[in-house]
Design a protein around this motif. Structure first.
Motif, PDB file in Angstrom:
ATOM      1  N   ILE A 494      88.888  20.727  12.372  1.00 46.26           N
ATOM      2  CA  ILE A 494      87.794  19.821  12.745  1.00 46.26           C
ATOM      3  C   ILE A 494      88.297  18.766  13.722  1.00 46.26           C
ATOM      4  O   ILE A 494      87.625  18.440  14.710  1.00 46.26           O
ATOM      5  CB  ILE A 494      87.196  19.166  11.483  1.00 46.26           C
ATOM      6  CG1 ILE A 494      86.453  20.222  10.648  1.00 46.26           C
ATOM      7  CG2 ILE A 494      86.254  18.019  11.865  1.00 46.26           C
ATOM      8  CD1 ILE A 494      85.926  19.703   9.317  1.00 46.26           C
ATOM      9  N   ASP A 497      88.632  20.330  17.050  1.00 42.68           N
ATOM     10  CA  ASP A 497      87.298  20.433  17.658  1.00 42.68           C
ATOM     11  C   ASP A 497      86.896  19.118  18.323  1.00 42.68           C
ATOM     12  O   ASP A 497      86.248  19.107  19.371  1.00 42.68           O
ATOM     13  CB  ASP A 497      86.258  20.778  16.586  1.00 42.68           C
ATOM     14  CG  ASP A 497      85.968  22.271  16.543  1.00 42.68           C
ATOM     15  OD1 ASP A 497      86.740  23.043  17.143  1.00 42.68           O
ATOM     16  OD2 ASP A 497      84.978  22.667  15.899  1.00 42.68           O
ATOM     17  N   GLY A 498      87.254  18.027  17.684  1.00 44.12           N
ATOM     18  CA  GLY A 498      86.879  16.706  18.187  1.00 44.12           C
ATOM     19  C   GLY A 498      87.780  16.172  19.271  1.00 44.12           C
ATOM     20  O   GLY A 498      87.571  15.050  19.745  1.00 44.12           O
ATOM     21  N   LEU A 526      84.286  25.486   8.354  1.00 44.83           N
ATOM     22  CA  LEU A 526      84.323  24.988   9.731  1.00 44.83           C
ATOM     23  C   LEU A 526      83.041  25.372  10.467  1.00 44.83           C
ATOM     24  O   LEU A 526      82.477  24.565  11.219  1.00 44.83           O
ATOM     25  CB  LEU A 526      85.545  25.554  10.452  1.00 44.83           C
ATOM     26  CG  LEU A 526      85.716  25.161  11.931  1.00 44.83           C
ATOM     27  CD1 LEU A 526      85.870  23.649  12.068  1.00 44.83           C
ATOM     28  CD2 LEU A 526      86.928  25.877  12.536  1.00 44.83           C
ATOM     29  N   SER A 527      82.550  26.577  10.231  1.00 43.37           N
ATOM     30  CA  SER A 527      81.301  27.025  10.865  1.00 43.37           C
ATOM     31  C   SER A 527      80.124  26.174  10.407  1.00 43.37           C
ATOM     32  O   SER A 527      79.245  25.813  11.201  1.00 43.37           O
ATOM     33  CB  SER A 527      81.044  28.499  10.536  1.00 43.37           C
ATOM     34  OG  SER A 527      82.088  29.316  11.038  1.00 43.37           O
ATOM     35  N   TYR A 529      80.300  23.075   9.362  1.00 41.26           N
ATOM     36  CA  TYR A 529      80.478  21.751   9.977  1.00 41.26           C
ATOM     37  C   TYR A 529      79.956  21.764  11.410  1.00 41.26           C
ATOM     38  O   TYR A 529      79.243  20.849  11.836  1.00 41.26           O
ATOM     39  CB  TYR A 529      81.952  21.369   9.944  1.00 41.26           C
ATOM     40  CG  TYR A 529      82.295  20.189  10.820  1.00 41.26           C
ATOM     41  CD1 TYR A 529      82.098  18.885  10.377  1.00 41.26           C
ATOM     42  CD2 TYR A 529      82.799  20.372  12.110  1.00 41.26           C
ATOM     43  CE1 TYR A 529      82.401  17.794  11.188  1.00 41.26           C
ATOM     44  CE2 TYR A 529      83.096  19.298  12.922  1.00 41.26           C
ATOM     45  CZ  TYR A 529      82.901  18.016  12.459  1.00 41.26           C
ATOM     46  OH  TYR A 529      83.183  16.949  13.269  1.00 41.26           O
ATOM     47  N   ARG A 530      80.307  22.803  12.163  1.00 45.59           N
ATOM     48  CA  ARG A 530      79.877  22.884  13.555  1.00 45.59           C
ATOM     49  C   ARG A 530      78.360  22.985  13.666  1.00 45.59           C
ATOM     50  O   ARG A 530      77.740  22.368  14.548  1.00 45.59           O
ATOM     51  CB  ARG A 530      80.536  24.085  14.231  1.00 45.59           C
ATOM     52  CG  ARG A 530      82.035  23.905  14.492  1.00 45.59           C
ATOM     53  CD  ARG A 530      82.684  25.201  14.919  1.00 45.59           C
ATOM     54  NE  ARG A 530      84.074  25.003  15.323  1.00 45.59           N
ATOM     55  CZ  ARG A 530      84.933  25.999  15.548  1.00 45.59           C
ATOM     56  NH1 ARG A 530      84.538  27.271  15.375  1.00 45.59           N
ATOM     57  NH2 ARG A 530      86.176  25.741  15.924  1.00 45.59           N
ATOM     58  N   ALA A 531      77.754  23.768  12.763  1.00 43.50           N
ATOM     59  CA  ALA A 531      76.304  23.926  12.785  1.00 43.50           C
ATOM     60  C   ALA A 531      75.604  22.607  12.472  1.00 43.50           C
ATOM     61  O   ALA A 531      74.625  22.224  13.123  1.00 43.50           O
ATOM     62  CB  ALA A 531      75.881  25.002  11.790  1.00 43.50           C
ATOM     63  N   LYS A 533      76.821  19.595  12.873  1.00 46.87           N
ATOM     64  CA  LYS A 533      77.060  18.659  13.972  1.00 46.87           C
ATOM     65  C   LYS A 533      76.121  18.957  15.135  1.00 46.87           C
ATOM     66  O   LYS A 533      75.549  18.031  15.737  1.00 46.87           O
ATOM     67  CB  LYS A 533      78.513  18.767  14.426  1.00 46.87           C
ATOM     68  CG  LYS A 533      78.887  17.765  15.516  1.00 46.87           C
ATOM     69  CD  LYS A 533      80.358  17.868  15.875  1.00 46.87           C
ATOM     70  CE  LYS A 533      80.721  16.868  16.977  1.00 46.87           C
ATOM     71  NZ  LYS A 533      82.140  16.983  17.359  1.00 46.87           N
ATOM     72  N   ALA A 534      75.950  20.259  15.456  1.00 46.43           N
ATOM     73  CA  ALA A 534      75.053  20.630  16.555  1.00 46.43           C
ATOM     74  C   ALA A 534      73.616  20.234  16.234  1.00 46.43           C
ATOM     75  O   ALA A 534      72.879  19.744  17.101  1.00 46.43           O
ATOM     76  CB  ALA A 534      75.146  22.132  16.806  1.00 46.43           C
TER      77      ALA A 534
END
Length: 541
Positions: A494, A497-498, A526-527, A529-531, A533-534
């Protein structure tokens, strides 16, 4: 006090000769060294306390070749502070001093109040009354921050200058007043009778903490921050404080950027806040309310032009919030031609009328030279006024300025740690990570890595990438949290990613130790988290 020759001059001590060799040739550099060691000693570092005792002995002896009884006691008390924390050299020196002294007679450091080591907590018998009054706190600074007036008064004593210790009169005065405003009679009598210190008005809050306690140690009041009517946009992230550095020790920069350089989203429209002026100014309040509604589009079409027109009418009638609103409009060029000078003028006027957020805004102007000449001293003055008013962003900015210094402002890690702690407690989103960093690495005080963990975790909850990196490291090494390779890999991913600069290398380093099953589960998280955040970013847009 009359000077009576001490039996054996401390200048004859081997360690005094050693520190003499350590001192730089330059007098100014020597003063800087003494001041740095003094600060670390007051912050509780055992080695610095021992070195400070040695440096004092050198200075005292250099004065006239002898050390009198008072001077000897000061030196020995500093050795005691180090010895109480288990410093072997200090303990040995105390056994050899030609002075009738028993370390057990106090059981605590005279200058910091600490009387414990990590493995040997302070005995209850050493200061039973104080321990009970301080609610179990054995550290005087922690007790003062927690609102105990007797600890605040004693801390003020410790910051008073002495002949060989420059101290800090402003900090001493502020702590005395923290105790006095709670009705602590000794502090009130002292301030009323000492010509060097002022007794603040009863309405002025404590500079350092928002907690108050009665004589029995019961929490009586916790002050809340004042509502902020208009925040406006932040300054560009490329702007930094004059003289600041961005070195990258450990896992990230230990010098936080000031809050004015953080990207802050446009505030969600909310009902107009309570009026900032007296009820007699109903017209000004009505105009300001209308300007505020126009600014955010509450109950009417959003219009910066109307906000400017209505705000100007309210400002003519002396409304502090209206002056601040005009400053925001001029600063950001909303509904009016962008004009940094006009913005600074209106911010300063609002700040002088008591508008807390305007104090932050004019401090930002002085910090970055926006519409005014860069003046770090003035920036600190306004940040401090806003910080006293409970503004977490101002507390964060004070910490950033004191950590880096600049101009005529010397770095002061002790004050940086103090203000960062308050900012973290009062809700600044970036402060928890930096406060945890200060605690873990002993910046401005003792190293307390275990206490850093909950602040790093708070940073994670705030979505702070540095917080994820720090907790990833903690989980990998099992430092003050149970070891967890799966979570370590996830948090570092994460952070990567940031854009955390070290996270990719760290994640690759631990990768061979993470099992296929652990990595698979972490990738699923992680997937998610990304979803999430988007989705959050899309909703903001």
């Amino acid at each position: 006090m009359s000077r009576s020759p001490f039996a054996v001059p401390f200048a004859g001590m081997i360690l005094a000769a050693l520190i003499a060799a350590m001192l730089p040739v330059s007098t100014s550099r020597a003063d800087e060294t003494l001041d740095a060691v003094r600060r670390d000693a007051y912050a509780g570092d055992a080695t610095s306390q021992r070195l400070y005792a040695i440096m004092l002995s050198y200075d005292y002896a250099e004065d006239d070749g002898e050390i009198d009884e008072y001077e000897a006691k000061q030196i020995i008390r500093w050795f005691e502070c180090a010895a109480l924390q288990g410093d072997d050299i200090a303990i040995e020196q105390l056994q050899n001093v030609p002075y009738n002294f028993d370390i057990s007679e106090t059981g605590e450091c005279e200058f910091t109040g600490a009387g414990y080591t990590a493995d040997d907590p302070k005995p209850e018998s050493s200061s039973t009354a104080t321990a009970s009054i301080w609610g179990g706190h054995t550290d005087m600074w922690a007790a003062a921050m927690d609102g105990y007036p007797d600890a605040q008064f004693k801390l003020g004593r410790n910051f008073e200058p002495t002949l060989f210790d420059p101290g800090n009169m402003e900090v001493a005065e502020a702590w005395y007043n923290c105790a006095a405003r709670q009705g602590y009679q000794e502090a009130i009598d002292f301030l009323e009778n000492d010509p060097l210190f002022r007794l603040y008005p009863a309405s002025q809050p404590c500079t350092f903490t928002n907690k108050m306690r009665d004589e029995n140690g019961n929490l009586t009041r916790v002050f809340s921050s004042r509502p902020i009517p208009v925040t406006g946009a932040s300054a560009p992230s490329s702007e930094t404080a004059p003289g600041t550095t961005t070195a990258q020790p450990a896992d990230t920069a230990d010098v936080p950027q000031t809050s004015s350089s953080q990207t802050v989203p446009t505030p969600t429209p909310t009902p107009a806040p309570p009026p900032s002026v007296s009820p007699n100014d109903a017209k000004a309040d009505e105009l300001y309310g209308a300007a505020y509604d126009a600014f955010y589009g509450i109950g009417r079409a959003q219009s910066y032009e109307d906000a400017f027109s209505l705000g100007r009418e309210a400002a003519v009638l002396g409304h502090a919030g209206a002056f601040n609103l005009l400053g925001v409009l001029y600063r950001d060029g909303l509904g009016v031609t962008k004009d940094a000078t006009e913005a600074a003028y209106h911010f300063r006027h609002a700040a002088e009328l008591g508008e807390v957020i305007a104090m932050v805004n004019i401090a930002d102007c002085y910090l970055h030279g926006t519409g005014v000449e860069v003046n770090l001293t003035r920036a600190i003055e306004w940040y401090q006024k806003a910080a006293i008013g409970g503004n977490a962003g101002a507390q964060y900015n004070l910490a950033a300025v004191y950590q880096s210094g600049g101009g005529d402002i010397a770095p002061d890690p002790v004050l940086a740690r103090h203000w960062m702690g308050l900012a973290a407690e009062n809700g600044d989103p970036d402060a928890p990570y930096y406060y945890g960093h200060f605690l873990e690495y002993g910046i401005g005080g003792p190293e307390e890595p275990a206490k850093a963990v909950p602040w790093y975790q708070k940073a994670v909850e705030n979505g702070n990438i540095d917080g994820y990196a720090a907790m990833g490291r903690m989980y990998y090494y099992g430092e003050h949290v149970p070891g967890d390779l799966e979570r370590a890999w996830l948090y570092l991913a994460i952070a990567e990613d940031g854009g955390h600069p070290d996270a990719p290398e760290w994640r690759e380093t631990i990768e061979p130790e993470v099992s296929y099953e652990q990595r698979s589960r972490a990738i699923v998280e992680l997937s998610k988290y990304r979803a999430q955040k988007a989705e959050a970013e899309n909703s903001r847009n």
